[in-house]
Scaffold this motif. Structure first.
Motif, PDB file in Angstrom:
ATOM      1  N   ARG A 159      -2.526  -7.620   3.582  1.00  9.88           N
ATOM      2  CA  ARG A 159      -1.921  -8.417   2.508  1.00  9.88           C
ATOM      3  C   ARG A 159      -2.866  -8.478   1.301  1.00  9.88           C
ATOM      4  O   ARG A 159      -2.441  -8.372   0.152  1.00  9.88           O
ATOM      5  N   ALA A 160      -4.178  -8.647   1.602  1.00  8.43           N
ATOM      6  CA  ALA A 160      -5.141  -8.766   0.509  1.00  8.43           C
ATOM      7  C   ALA A 160      -5.175  -7.484  -0.307  1.00  8.43           C
ATOM      8  O   ALA A 160      -5.266  -7.518  -1.536  1.00  8.43           O
ATOM      9  N   THR A 161      -5.108  -6.329   0.374  1.00 10.53           N
ATOM     10  CA  THR A 161      -5.089  -5.053  -0.342  1.00 10.53           C
ATOM     11  C   THR A 161      -3.815  -4.953  -1.186  1.00 10.53           C
ATOM     12  O   THR A 161      -3.861  -4.527  -2.344  1.00 10.53           O
ATOM     13  N   ALA A 162      -2.692  -5.370  -0.608  1.00 11.56           N
ATOM     14  CA  ALA A 162      -1.416  -5.329  -1.323  1.00 11.56           C
ATOM     15  C   ALA A 162      -1.491  -6.207  -2.569  1.00 11.56           C
ATOM     16  O   ALA A 162      -1.064  -5.803  -3.655  1.00 11.56           O
ATOM     17  N   ASP A 163      -2.067  -7.402  -2.412  1.00 10.50           N
ATOM     18  CA  ASP A 163      -2.217  -8.295  -3.563  1.00 10.50           C
ATOM     19  C   ASP A 163      -3.053  -7.629  -4.636  1.00 10.50           C
ATOM     20  O   ASP A 163      -2.744  -7.704  -5.829  1.00 10.50           O
ATOM     21  N   GLY A 164      -4.131  -6.950  -4.210  1.00  9.73           N
ATOM     22  CA  GLY A 164      -5.024  -6.301  -5.159  1.00  9.73           C
ATOM     23  C   GLY A 164      -4.326  -5.161  -5.896  1.00  9.73           C
ATOM     24  O   GLY A 164      -4.547  -4.950  -7.085  1.00  9.73           O
ATOM     25  N   LEU A 165      -3.472  -4.449  -5.178  1.00  9.87           N
ATOM     26  CA  LEU A 165      -2.823  -3.278  -5.771  1.00  9.87           C
ATOM     27  C   LEU A 165      -1.608  -3.652  -6.610  1.00  9.87           C
ATOM     28  O   LEU A 165      -1.434  -3.169  -7.728  1.00  9.87           O
ATOM     29  N   PHE A 166      -0.777  -4.500  -6.043  1.00  9.74           N
ATOM     30  CA  PHE A 166       0.525  -4.722  -6.649  1.00  9.74           C
ATOM     31  C   PHE A 166       0.692  -6.120  -7.233  1.00  9.74           C
ATOM     32  O   PHE A 166       1.704  -6.417  -7.824  1.00  9.74           O
ATOM     33  N   GLY A 167      -0.259  -6.966  -7.052  1.00  9.65           N
ATOM     34  CA  GLY A 167      -0.144  -8.331  -7.550  1.00  9.65           C
ATOM     35  C   GLY A 167       0.111  -9.300  -6.417  1.00  9.65           C
ATOM     36  O   GLY A 167       0.640  -8.943  -5.361  1.00  9.65           O
ATOM     37  N   GLU A 168      -0.296 -10.533  -6.658  1.00  5.54           N
ATOM     38  CA  GLU A 168      -0.215 -11.608  -5.671  1.00  5.54           C
ATOM     39  C   GLU A 168       1.186 -11.712  -5.060  1.00  5.54           C
ATOM     40  O   GLU A 168       2.173 -11.933  -5.758  1.00  5.54           O
ATOM     41  N   GLY A 169       1.277 -11.537  -3.724  1.00  6.04           N
ATOM     42  CA  GLY A 169       2.531 -11.766  -3.016  1.00  6.04           C
ATOM     43  C   GLY A 169       3.611 -10.715  -3.235  1.00  6.04           C
ATOM     44  O   GLY A 169       4.723 -10.839  -2.725  1.00  6.04           O
ATOM     45  N   GLU A 170       3.277  -9.662  -4.009  1.00 10.15           N
ATOM     46  CA  GLU A 170       4.303  -8.644  -4.289  1.00 10.15           C
ATOM     47  C   GLU A 170       4.656  -7.844  -3.040  1.00 10.15           C
ATOM     48  O   GLU A 170       3.820  -7.630  -2.163  1.00 10.15           O
ATOM     49  N   LEU A 171       5.890  -7.385  -3.026  1.00  7.00           N
ATOM     50  CA  LEU A 171       6.350  -6.515  -1.955  1.00  7.00           C
ATOM     51  C   LEU A 171       5.579  -5.195  -2.029  1.00  7.00           C
ATOM     52  O   LEU A 171       5.370  -4.656  -3.112  1.00  7.00           O
ATOM     53  N   ALA A 172       5.148  -4.668  -0.879  1.00  3.36           N
ATOM     54  CA  ALA A 172       4.335  -3.446  -0.924  1.00  3.36           C
ATOM     55  C   ALA A 172       4.987  -2.313  -0.152  1.00  3.36           C
ATOM     56  O   ALA A 172       4.769  -1.135  -0.453  1.00  3.36           O
ATOM     57  N   VAL A 173       5.779  -2.669   0.829  1.00  4.93           N
ATOM     58  CA  VAL A 173       6.342  -1.641   1.695  1.00  4.93           C
ATOM     59  C   VAL A 173       7.206  -0.683   0.880  1.00  4.93           C
ATOM     60  O   VAL A 173       8.010  -1.108   0.055  1.00  4.93           O
ATOM     61  N   GLY A 174       6.990   0.632   1.094  1.00  4.27           N
ATOM     62  CA  GLY A 174       7.764   1.634   0.399  1.00  4.27           C
ATOM     63  C   GLY A 174       7.091   2.124  -0.867  1.00  4.27           C
ATOM     64  O   GLY A 174       7.473   3.152  -1.423  1.00  4.27           O
ATOM     65  N   LYS A 175       6.058   1.399  -1.331  1.00  4.79           N
ATOM     66  CA  LYS A 175       5.422   1.802  -2.583  1.00  4.79           C
ATOM     67  C   LYS A 175       4.355   2.857  -2.346  1.00  4.79           C
ATOM     68  O   LYS A 175       3.820   3.000  -1.251  1.00  4.79           O
ATOM     69  N   LEU A 176       4.000   3.576  -3.435  1.00  2.00           N
ATOM     70  CA  LEU A 176       2.997   4.623  -3.356  1.00  2.00           C
ATOM     71  C   LEU A 176       1.626   4.070  -3.742  1.00  2.00           C
ATOM     72  O   LEU A 176       1.511   3.210  -4.608  1.00  2.00           O
ATOM     73  N   VAL A 177       0.593   4.591  -3.061  1.00  3.83           N
ATOM     74  CA  VAL A 177      -0.779   4.227  -3.401  1.00  3.83           C
ATOM     75  C   VAL A 177      -1.495   5.500  -3.825  1.00  3.83           C
ATOM     76  O   VAL A 177      -1.376   6.531  -3.172  1.00  3.83           O
ATOM     77  N   TYR A 178      -2.251   5.460  -4.959  1.00  6.75           N
ATOM     78  CA  TYR A 178      -2.938   6.625  -5.508  1.00  6.75           C
ATOM     79  C   TYR A 178      -4.433   6.533  -5.260  1.00  6.75           C
ATOM     80  O   TYR A 178      -5.032   5.482  -5.432  1.00  6.75           O
ATOM     81  N   ASP A 179      -5.028   7.656  -4.875  1.00  8.14           N
ATOM     82  CA  ASP A 179      -6.494   7.657  -4.787  1.00  8.14           C
ATOM     83  C   ASP A 179      -7.050   8.160  -6.120  1.00  8.14           C
ATOM     84  O   ASP A 179      -6.291   8.434  -7.055  1.00  8.14           O
ATOM     85  N   ALA A 180      -8.379   8.292  -6.209  1.00 12.65           N
ATOM     86  CA  ALA A 180      -8.990   8.630  -7.487  1.00 12.65           C
ATOM     87  C   ALA A 180      -8.579  10.013  -7.958  1.00 12.65           C
ATOM     88  O   ALA A 180      -8.620  10.323  -9.147  1.00 12.65           O
ATOM     89  N   GLY A 181      -8.174  10.885  -7.015  1.00 10.15           N
ATOM     90  CA  GLY A 181      -7.697  12.204  -7.394  1.00 10.15           C
ATOM     91  C   GLY A 181      -6.186  12.243  -7.582  1.00 10.15           C
ATOM     92  O   GLY A 181      -5.594  13.312  -7.694  1.00 10.15           O
ATOM     93  N   ASN A 182      -5.556  11.046  -7.584  1.00  7.40           N
ATOM     94  CA  ASN A 182      -4.119  10.893  -7.771  1.00  7.40           C
ATOM     95  C   ASN A 182      -3.274  11.514  -6.660  1.00  7.40           C
ATOM     96  O   ASN A 182      -2.098  11.815  -6.857  1.00  7.40           O
ATOM     97  N   ASP A 183      -3.876  11.749  -5.501  1.00  5.38           N
ATOM     98  CA  ASP A 183      -3.069  12.042  -4.316  1.00  5.38           C
ATOM     99  C   ASP A 183      -2.442  10.728  -3.873  1.00  5.38           C
ATOM    100  O   ASP A 183      -2.983   9.649  -4.135  1.00  5.38           O
ATOM    101  N   THR A 184      -1.318  10.816  -3.141  1.00  5.90           N
ATOM    102  CA  THR A 184      -0.615   9.571  -2.800  1.00  5.90           C
ATOM    103  C   THR A 184      -0.342   9.427  -1.304  1.00  5.90           C
ATOM    104  O   THR A 184      -0.275  10.417  -0.565  1.00  5.90           O
TER     105      THR A 184
END
Lengths: 437, 238, 403
Positions: free
Chosen positions: C167-192
């Protein structure tokens, strides 16, 4: 006269055994706690290579992320470790008397004796200068020669412990040992060598033992070993791709040089600047002014080998010692005032104030010495406990210096505690208590 | 030997000043045995304390053994007490955890004598008071009279010029008191000046001369300049 | 009661009472600050790990030699582990949470330029499909990995298809309490990678890291010589099963050494060793300090009683009861302790201020002071009880005797 005072002190201590024991206990507990914390601090803040502190330098160059510094709280510092490409490039310099790049690698040791199961160890790769510049002692043989730093030679230096384990402690120079499915010829066996803190690489634990085996860093590209230290990258790279990784901006090696003269030191600094300048011009992220050339002592400071906790504990235990001394002052006052009659007689019979004062202080010194002896015992116990608490590999014991400090503190502290009571008692008027006795 | 002229001693508190001695004058000659008597609170102990340099005084001059000791430092006074004066107290004032030998040793230590010298003097002194065989005993193992004899040994061990005795027999029964008194007389005959404070007229009479103190002064100034030679003469005079 | 005469007696012989008051003051200051620091450290150590931390054992292996087959070795090891009695479950996991060693990387919720900083950093682990359950993690939303999703690839830094984040990672990526399931996460090389599930809470590798609960689980097994397992055992068996597991694994193959088998509790104890050492040492010093101060109080009281025997006898002769005598000494001690405690409060804040400037420790919480005051007053009263009791036994006849 001193002997006479000692004799009187012994008599006095025996006359008031409970009071004396309380005083000795108070000082012992105070000294015990204080010396435990101080020795811990002293050991942690020790410099195991102090005699070369002004010529050895750990080197760092800042080719780190332009978007953010490596140490957020100390942006003026480059990364604590070096990239492989920088290390190789810097190694071309002829300025240092000695230079080495070094890092930890995993290796499975398969003893010839099949009854001993293979075991994995974290070894170290380095160039031959490593042993010379850090004054590493050898029991048998010596470091590999400089040839092995240029072309692949499968040679190794073993720690005393490994040699004991694999070769039963015999001179194994010339024998072979199997590490990670390759045979290596033993060229040297170290004597006991476990510097605490582990100044040459505190990044994987400053109070861990030294590595059990050493291989020429030249073999790195041939062996492609499993690295065992910490690796920090700011640019994406596929770590699994060996060549890509070696050309990456990942910092993972320690780089050390020995610069014997101020001239060498200045020239080397210029050399590092010029190198960074050149790299920046080639389009790499490089901050030419961000150079790290830290002595072992400065390096320990940067690595925060001594925690704030240890400083707090030294301070608190010093306060604790003060409380114990206040306690002793109170008890001494009680004891001395209870002896006003005798002092009065001594004064009447011709003792000067100074003589009475000295007599009391000698007694305080004796109590301090006793307190110191018991205090040392207590701090030995304390250190044993602390060693367990901190999971400290090395020896955690008082050295000669700490022993001196302990006794000096005990005696000086108890004499200081005795000053006020002794002053009070030597002012007892000679005629004051003669009638009432 | 001892010459006090117009000595005064005042005890001050916030509210009152009390004169313990007022214009007190007395001369004691070499070899004399002087007894000092007087009612309680008359100042005789104060006199002895000042004479023994245990206490300061406020006015007057005090010559001891030809030296003006009126304004000496605490250190110098300690030295004089140690070398020229021997004390004998009513309560003996032996140090309880030291054995006889060590008790007699106390002033000799401060004197700085060498070990053999101390040993010789201690033995001599204890033998003189008849306790040569009990040197390792503690004071608590002795009777009162014996304890006082140890105190006498301690007083004479350093060969003082004068002995100050404060009620030396006050805590003793009459038999022991007589023994102690005889000891003092022997010492005096050997040449040591003795000044003894006592409230016992019988003892006082045995001295060459009696000085009576009243309200901080010598009550009969006539006595002042009358050196009397020999005990018999003193007794006869009384 | 009779405070004025006690006070004036104390003022006449100042030194002894002053010494005790100073001891009490320093003791209070140290004890309060020590308790405060101790409390903070135990709070830190007591944080929820999000895992079944008391029943987990972590294993590290290292393969060597030509005949070593990494993938097969992992399969064999896990089968053997699961077959062991006492083992609840076992899974592949290439690192140990709370061990102080691990890997972290920057991640973002959208593609970023090379010079841009990642949105958040997370501590990542490669795991197989059984790992979340074995760890005892709680799913907040989405689902766990399926067996067929787990990729087997060299290296550890590629982005796999599916990840599970806390949850903490999700908050950091997408904002406090935001839905995260189904979303894409990018690394520094923009792989997902795609988020398939969110874990309520889980702690990562470094106990002193601000992002301790930023964890990212990758559905992948990294090819190479290293193997890592998490084993969950029946409650209470963790300690004893360490040796059994080590022996078992060693029996399976000689081309693979067992680097270490350790309970998570042991890893935690090591990671927190500086904190727990601090707690133990501070508590130890505080205890000794209180004991020494109590002894000081006893010593002074005993001395006072002795010095005033005659006075006490006189008081008794003049009609003071035993109770009065007892109360006299108790009140005296209370007064001294009271002065000490007042000084101590000031000293405690001074010390806290100093610690704050030197070592950036947080300011002292005043709530730690009242219990310490109360405790020290009680102890000072108890300490004086013995000597005071003895004072009550002094006979009134002492008044007429001259000692």
């Amino acid at each position: 006269m001193f002997n006479y005072y000692i004799k009187l002190a012994v008599l006095s201590i025996r006359r008031n055994p409970v009071l004396s024991a309380l005083m000795v206990a108070a000082i012992a507990v105070g000294i015990g706690a204080f010396m435990t914390m101080l020795t811990l601090y002293h050991t942690m803040s020790g410099n195991p290579i102090w005699w070369k502190n002004d010529v050895l330098y750990v080197v760092g160059v800042d080719t780190w992320d332009p978007a953010q510094p490596y140490f957020e709280d100390r942006p003026e510092l480059p990364p604590e470790q070096m990239t492989y490409r920088d290390a190789k490039a810097l190694h071309e310099s002829g300025i240092p008397t000695h230079k080495t790049y070094t890092f930890r690698v995993a290796g499975v040791i398969e003893p010839a004796n099949k009854d001993v199961a293979p075991f994995i160890e974290m070894g170290r790769m380095a160039t031959s200068d490593f042993f010379a510049m850090f004054d590493v002692p050898f029991e048998y043989g010596a470091a590999w020669d400089a040839r092995a730093d240029q072309t692949d030679e499968f040679v190794t230096v073993l720690s005393k412990e490994t040699n004991d384990k694999v070769f039963a402690g015999e001179n194994s120079v010339g024998q072979t040992i199997r590490i990670d499915s390759r045979d290596y010829t033993v060229v040297g066996v170290l004597d006991e060598w476990n510097p605490y803190p582990k100044f040459y690489d505190p990044t994987t634990g400053a109070f861990r033992d030294s590595e059990p085996f050493y291989l020429p860093a030249q073999l790195y590209e041939t062996l492609q070993p499993q690295r065992g230290g910490s690796t920090n990258c700011w640019k994406m790279v596929n770590i699994a791709d060996f060549d890509a990784f070696n050309n990456s901006e990942c910092a993972w090696l320690q780089y050390w040089v020995q610069l014997d003269t101020p001239d060498q030191q200045a020239r080397y600094r210029d050399f590092l600047s010029a190198y960074l300048q050149e790299q920046a011009e080639l389009g790499r992220s490089a901050r030419p002014n961000q150079i790290l050339m830290a002595t072992p002592a400065e390096w320990m400071e940067i690595q925060e080998v001594v925690g704030d906790d240890n400083r707090v504990l030294v301070g608190l235990s010093a306060l604790f010692l003060i409380v114990c001394l206040l306690n002793t002052v109170g008890l001494l006052l009680a004891k001395f005032l209870g002896r006003a009659g005798e002092i009065s007689v001594r004064r009447a019979l011709g003792a000067s104030r100074l003589q009475v004062f000295r007599q009391q202080l000698v007694e305080c010194g004796c109590i301090g010495l006793l307190g110191g002896v018991f205090g040392l015992g207590l701090s030995a116990l304390g250190l044993l406990a602390v060693k367990g608490m901190y999971r400290y590999d090395g020896r955690l014991m008082m050295d000669g210096e700490m022993l001196m400090v302990a006794f000096a503190t005990a005696v000086l502290a108890s004499i200081a505690a005795g000053l006020w009571p002794a002053w009070q008692i030597c002012r007892v008027p000679p005629a004051g208590y003669l009638k009432t006795q | 030997m001892l010459n006090m002229q117009n000595i005064s001693k005042v005890y001050r508190t916030d509210l009152v000043q009390t004169y313990a001695l007022r214009d007190f004058s007395l001369e004691v000659h070499e070899g004399e045995f002087v007894s000092v008597t007087g009612p309680s609170g008359s100042g005789k102990t104060t006199f002895l304390n000042i004479a023994g340099m245990l206490e300061d005084f406020d006015g007057g001059t005090y010559m001891l053994d030809g030296e003006n000791v009126s304004k000496l430092s605490d250190n110098a006074r300690s030295k004089i007490r140690n070398q020229k004066i021997g004390f004998i107290f009513q309560g003996f004032n032996l140090i309880p955890d030291l054995n006889l030998w060590d008790n007699v040793d106390v002033p000799l230590r401060y004197r700085g004598f060498k070990s053999e010298e101390r040993g010789r003097r201690i033995k001599e002194a204890l033998e003189m008071v008849g306790l040569g065989s009990r040197m390792k005993h503690l004071p608590s193992q002795l009777s009162g009279g014996q304890q006082q004899r140890v105190a006498i040994a301690r007083a004479i061990a350093g060969s003082p010029r004068v002995i100050m005795a404060d009620e030396p027999t006050g805590n003793l029964d009459s038999l022991m008191a007589r023994q102690v008194m005889e000891l003092l007389e022997n010492i005096n005959e050997a040449g040591t000046t003795i000044i003894m404070v006592t409230h016992d007229p019988e003892l006082a009479r045995r001295a060459h001369r009696n000085v009576h103190v009243m309200d901080g002064q010598v009550s009969d100034p006539a006595i002042l300049q009358q050196p009397v030679r020999g005990r018999q003469a003193a007794v006869a005079e009384n | 009661m009779e405070i004025r005469p006690i006070l004036s007696a104390m003022l006449r012989s100042k030194t002894g009472p002053l010494l005790i008051a100073m001891q009490i003051a320093i003791t209070l200051a140290i004890v309060v600050n020590a308790a405060f620091i101790t409390d903070q450290r135990s709070e830190k150590m007591g944080r929820d790990t999000g895992m079944d931390d008391q029943n987990l054992i972590f294993v590290g292996t290292y393969g060597f030699g030509a005949s070593y087959d990494h993938r097969e070795s992992i399969r064999q090891d896990l089968d053997a582990l699961r077959a062991m009695p006492g083992v609840v479950n076992a899974a592949y996991m290439d690192g140990v949470p709370l061990s102080g060693s691990g890997a972290n990387s920057g991640y973002s919720d959208k593609p970023i330029a090379p010079s841009q900083q990642a949105v958040t950093n997370a501590n990542y682990y490669n795991v197989d499909e059984r790992a979340p359950e074995t760890l005892g993690l709680k799913l907040e939303s989405g689902r766990w990995f399926r067996a067929d999703e787990i990729e087997y690839r060299p290296g550890e830094t590629f982005m796999p298809e599916s990840i599970v984040i806390t949850r903490a990672t999700a908050d950091g990526l997408f904002g406090e309490g935001e839905l995260a399931v189904g979303k894409l996460v990018y690394d520094a090389g923009n792989d997902t990678s795609r988020v398939i599930g969110v874990v309520e809470h889980m702690q990562g590798a470094w106990v002193n890291w601000n992002n301790l609960d930023h964890v990212l689980l990758r559905g992948a097994i990294a090819e190479g010589p290293l193997g890592g397992y998490v084993v969950r055992v029946e409650p209470g068996l963790a300690g004893q099963m360490v040796a059994e597991i080590e022996t078992k694994l060693q029996e399976i193959s000689r081309n693979r050494v067992v680097i270490e088998v350790r309970t998570l509790a042991d890893h935690m104890a090591e990671s927190y060793s500086r904190d727990s050492a601090m707690i133990q040492l501070l508590s130890g010093v505080s205890l000794l300090l209180v004991a020494v101060t109590a002894l000081g109080i006893i010593g002074l009281a005993a001395f006072n009683v002795n010095q005033r025997r005659k006075q006490i006898g006189t008081r008794r002769a003049l009609g003071a009861t035993r109770r009065d005598v007892l109360r006299y000494f108790m009140t005296e001690s209370l007064l001294i302790a009271g002065i000490g405690v007042l000084l101590g409060i000031i000293l405690a804040f001074l010390m806290s201020w100093w610690l704050g400037t030197q070592f950036s420790l947080p300011a002292l919480d005043w709530r730690f002071i009242p219990p310490a005051i109360f405790g020290l007053l009680i102890i000072s009263q108890l300490a004086v009880l013995g000597p005071a009791q003895r004072a009550t036994l002094i006979s009134p006849s002492l008044a007429t005797r001259s000692v």
